[in-house]
Design a protein around this motif. Structure first.
Motif, PDB file in Angstrom:
ATOM      1  N   UNK A 107       4.170 -95.056 -33.328  1.00  0.00           N
ATOM      2  CA  UNK A 107       5.144 -95.530 -32.351  1.00  0.00           C
ATOM      3  C   UNK A 107       4.478 -96.539 -31.426  1.00  0.00           C
ATOM      4  N   UNK A 108       5.216 -97.548 -31.026  1.00  0.00           N
ATOM      5  CA  UNK A 108       4.654 -98.620 -30.200  1.00  0.00           C
ATOM      6  C   UNK A 108       4.244 -98.112 -28.821  1.00  0.00           C
ATOM      7  N   UNK A 109       5.090 -97.335 -28.175  1.00  0.00           N
ATOM      8  CA  UNK A 109       4.772 -96.701 -26.889  1.00  0.00           C
ATOM      9  C   UNK A 109       4.155 -97.657 -25.872  1.00  0.00           C
ATOM     10  N   UNK A 110       4.715 -98.841 -25.744  1.00  0.00           N
ATOM     11  CA  UNK A 110       4.258 -99.786 -24.727  1.00  0.00           C
ATOM     12  C   UNK A 110       3.050-100.611 -25.115  1.00  0.00           C
ATOM     13  N   UNK A 111       2.466-100.385 -26.290  1.00  0.00           N
ATOM     14  CA  UNK A 111       1.322-101.192 -26.715  1.00  0.00           C
ATOM     15  C   UNK A 111       1.778-102.573 -27.151  1.00  0.00           C
ATOM     16  N   UNK A 112       0.887-103.527 -27.088  1.00  0.00           N
ATOM     17  CA  UNK A 112       1.208-104.903 -27.456  1.00  0.00           C
ATOM     18  C   UNK A 112       0.842-105.111 -28.920  1.00  0.00           C
ATOM     19  N   UNK A 113       1.807-105.521 -29.763  1.00  0.00           N
ATOM     20  CA  UNK A 113       1.480-105.790 -31.159  1.00  0.00           C
ATOM     21  C   UNK A 113       0.621-107.032 -31.302  1.00  0.00           C
ATOM     22  N   UNK A 114      -0.061-107.152 -32.438  1.00  0.00           N
ATOM     23  CA  UNK A 114      -0.999-108.250 -32.637  1.00  0.00           C
ATOM     24  C   UNK A 114      -0.332-109.579 -32.947  1.00  0.00           C
ATOM     25  N   UNK A 115       0.910-109.565 -33.366  1.00  0.00           N
ATOM     26  CA  UNK A 115       1.552-110.818 -33.746  1.00  0.00           C
ATOM     27  C   UNK A 115       2.199-111.526 -32.578  1.00  0.00           C
ATOM     28  N   UNK A 116       2.134-110.984 -31.405  1.00  0.00           N
ATOM     29  CA  UNK A 116       2.747-111.628 -30.257  1.00  0.00           C
ATOM     30  C   UNK A 116       2.321-110.963 -28.979  1.00  0.00           C
ATOM     31  N   UNK A 117       2.781-111.509 -27.934  1.00  0.00           N
ATOM     32  CA  UNK A 117       2.424-110.982 -26.624  1.00  0.00           C
ATOM     33  C   UNK A 117       3.704-110.590 -25.919  1.00  0.00           C
ATOM     34  N   UNK A 118       3.732-109.351 -25.476  1.00  0.00           N
ATOM     35  CA  UNK A 118       4.897-108.893 -24.726  1.00  0.00           C
ATOM     36  C   UNK A 118       4.608-109.152 -23.260  1.00  0.00           C
ATOM     37  N   UNK A 119       5.425-109.959 -22.661  1.00  0.00           N
ATOM     38  CA  UNK A 119       5.235-110.278 -21.247  1.00  0.00           C
ATOM     39  C   UNK A 119       6.179-109.415 -20.429  1.00  0.00           C
ATOM     40  N   UNK A 120       5.663-108.745 -19.428  1.00  0.00           N
ATOM     41  CA  UNK A 120       6.579-107.955 -18.603  1.00  0.00           C
ATOM     42  C   UNK A 120       7.537-108.874 -17.860  1.00  0.00           C
ATOM     43  N   UNK A 121       8.721-108.391 -17.692  1.00  0.00           N
ATOM     44  CA  UNK A 121       9.723-109.175 -16.980  1.00  0.00           C
ATOM     45  C   UNK A 121       9.310-109.335 -15.524  1.00  0.00           C
ATOM     46  N   UNK A 122       9.483-110.509 -15.011  1.00  0.00           N
ATOM     47  CA  UNK A 122       9.146-110.760 -13.612  1.00  0.00           C
ATOM     48  C   UNK A 122      10.168-110.079 -12.723  1.00  0.00           C
ATOM     49  N   UNK A 123       9.708-109.441 -11.672  1.00  0.00           N
ATOM     50  CA  UNK A 123      10.681-108.803 -10.783  1.00  0.00           C
ATOM     51  C   UNK A 123      11.528-109.865 -10.097  1.00  0.00           C
ATOM     52  N   UNK A 124      12.761-109.490  -9.852  1.00  0.00           N
ATOM     53  CA  UNK A 124      13.652-110.437  -9.187  1.00  0.00           C
ATOM     54  C   UNK A 124      13.206-110.624  -7.747  1.00  0.00           C
ATOM     55  N   UNK A 125      13.223-111.844  -7.268  1.00  0.00           N
ATOM     56  CA  UNK A 125      12.836-112.054  -5.876  1.00  0.00           C
ATOM     57  C   UNK A 125      13.873-111.409  -4.957  1.00  0.00           C
ATOM     58  N   UNK A 126      13.426-110.907  -3.823  1.00  0.00           N
ATOM     59  CA  UNK A 126      14.401-110.282  -2.923  1.00  0.00           C
ATOM     60  C   UNK A 126      15.415-111.309  -2.440  1.00  0.00           C
ATOM     61  N   UNK A 127      16.660-110.900  -2.483  1.00  0.00           N
ATOM     62  CA  UNK A 127      17.716-111.813  -2.060  1.00  0.00           C
ATOM     63  C   UNK A 127      17.788-111.834  -0.543  1.00  0.00           C
ATOM     64  N   UNK A 128      17.965-112.989  -0.023  1.00  0.00           N
ATOM     65  CA  UNK A 128      18.153-113.139   1.415  1.00  0.00           C
ATOM     66  C   UNK A 128      19.657-113.092   1.675  1.00  0.00           C
ATOM     67  N   UNK A 129      20.091-112.079   2.382  1.00  0.00           N
ATOM     68  CA  UNK A 129      21.511-111.918   2.646  1.00  0.00           C
ATOM     69  C   UNK A 129      21.944-112.803   3.803  1.00  0.00           C
ATOM     70  N   UNK A 130      23.096-113.375   3.626  1.00  0.00           N
ATOM     71  CA  UNK A 130      23.653-114.221   4.669  1.00  0.00           C
ATOM     72  C   UNK A 130      24.629-113.385   5.493  1.00  0.00           C
ATOM     73  N   UNK A 131      24.430-113.369   6.765  1.00  0.00           N
ATOM     74  CA  UNK A 131      25.264-112.557   7.649  1.00  0.00           C
ATOM     75  C   UNK A 131      26.655-113.172   7.744  1.00  0.00           C
ATOM     76  N   UNK A 132      27.704-112.360   7.485  1.00  0.00           N
ATOM     77  CA  UNK A 132      29.067-112.872   7.620  1.00  0.00           C
ATOM     78  C   UNK A 132      29.375-113.244   9.071  1.00  0.00           C
ATOM     79  N   UNK A 133      30.283-114.190   9.255  1.00  0.00           N
ATOM     80  CA  UNK A 133      30.617-114.681  10.608  1.00  0.00           C
ATOM     81  C   UNK A 133      31.275-113.610  11.470  1.00  0.00           C
TER      82      UNK A 133
END
Length: 162
Positions: A107-133
């Motif tokens: 089972x792969x179990x998070x290991x990286x196979x030899x034919x490619x590189x699994x790149x972890x997804x970049x975390x989403x940047x925190x959203x800056x909320x705009x205050x309603x009027x």
């Protein structure tokens, strides 16, 4: 005082220069005693070689004459074991000789196979909320003990804290 140097030609040397690109493959093949160069070619050609099966079974490595293939799901791994003879024949035909005599599945179990590189997804940047009027205008209209009133106060506090 003058020095004279005698030069002797080495046997087999023709005295001509050749391009590095022409000499390098022969030089590398002489250094590669374990067949690693052929395996790198196999890992790089895995998608083309295996076709539809390539995304289900990935190469992890080898131990001696056993090739280790990985699957993400146990059911896919079980099904791939039924095709192990066909996979082994395809791999050895690609290499041009019988390099492997057995296929081992894990089972792969998070290991990286030899034919490619699994790149972890970049975390989403925190959203800056705009205050309603008009934030806070509904305080008088909503019951403070109702679920909607509590939710509205929590929403308002979200902008007050930041």
């Amino acid at each position: 005082m003058a020095y004279y140097r005698r030069t002797y030609s080495k046997p087999g040397r023709r005295g001509r220069t050749i391009r590095v690109g022409d000499a390098l493959p022969r030089f590398i093949s002489n250094m590669d005693k374990t067949g690693g160069h052929a395996l790198v070619k196999l890992w790089r050609a895995w998608d083309d070689l295996m076709g539809e099966m390539a995304h289900m079974v990935r190469p992890l490595g080898h131990r001696g004459t056993k090739i280790i293939l990985a699957a993400e799901d146990p059911i896919i791994m079980q099904e791939a074991q039924f095709l192990s003879e066909q996979l082994l024949k395809t791999i050895n035909d690609f290499l041009g000789e019988e390099v492997f005599d057995k296929v081992v599945f894990e089972l792969l179990n998070g290991r990286v196979p030899l034919d490619g590189e699994i790149r972890p997804e970049a975390p989403e940047p925190p959203r800056k909320l705009k205050k309603p009027k008009n934030l806070g205008d509904l305080n008088d209209k909503l019951d403070p003990d109702s679920p909607i009133g509590r939710c509205y106060r929590a929403y308002r506090r979200m902008f007050e804290d930041s």
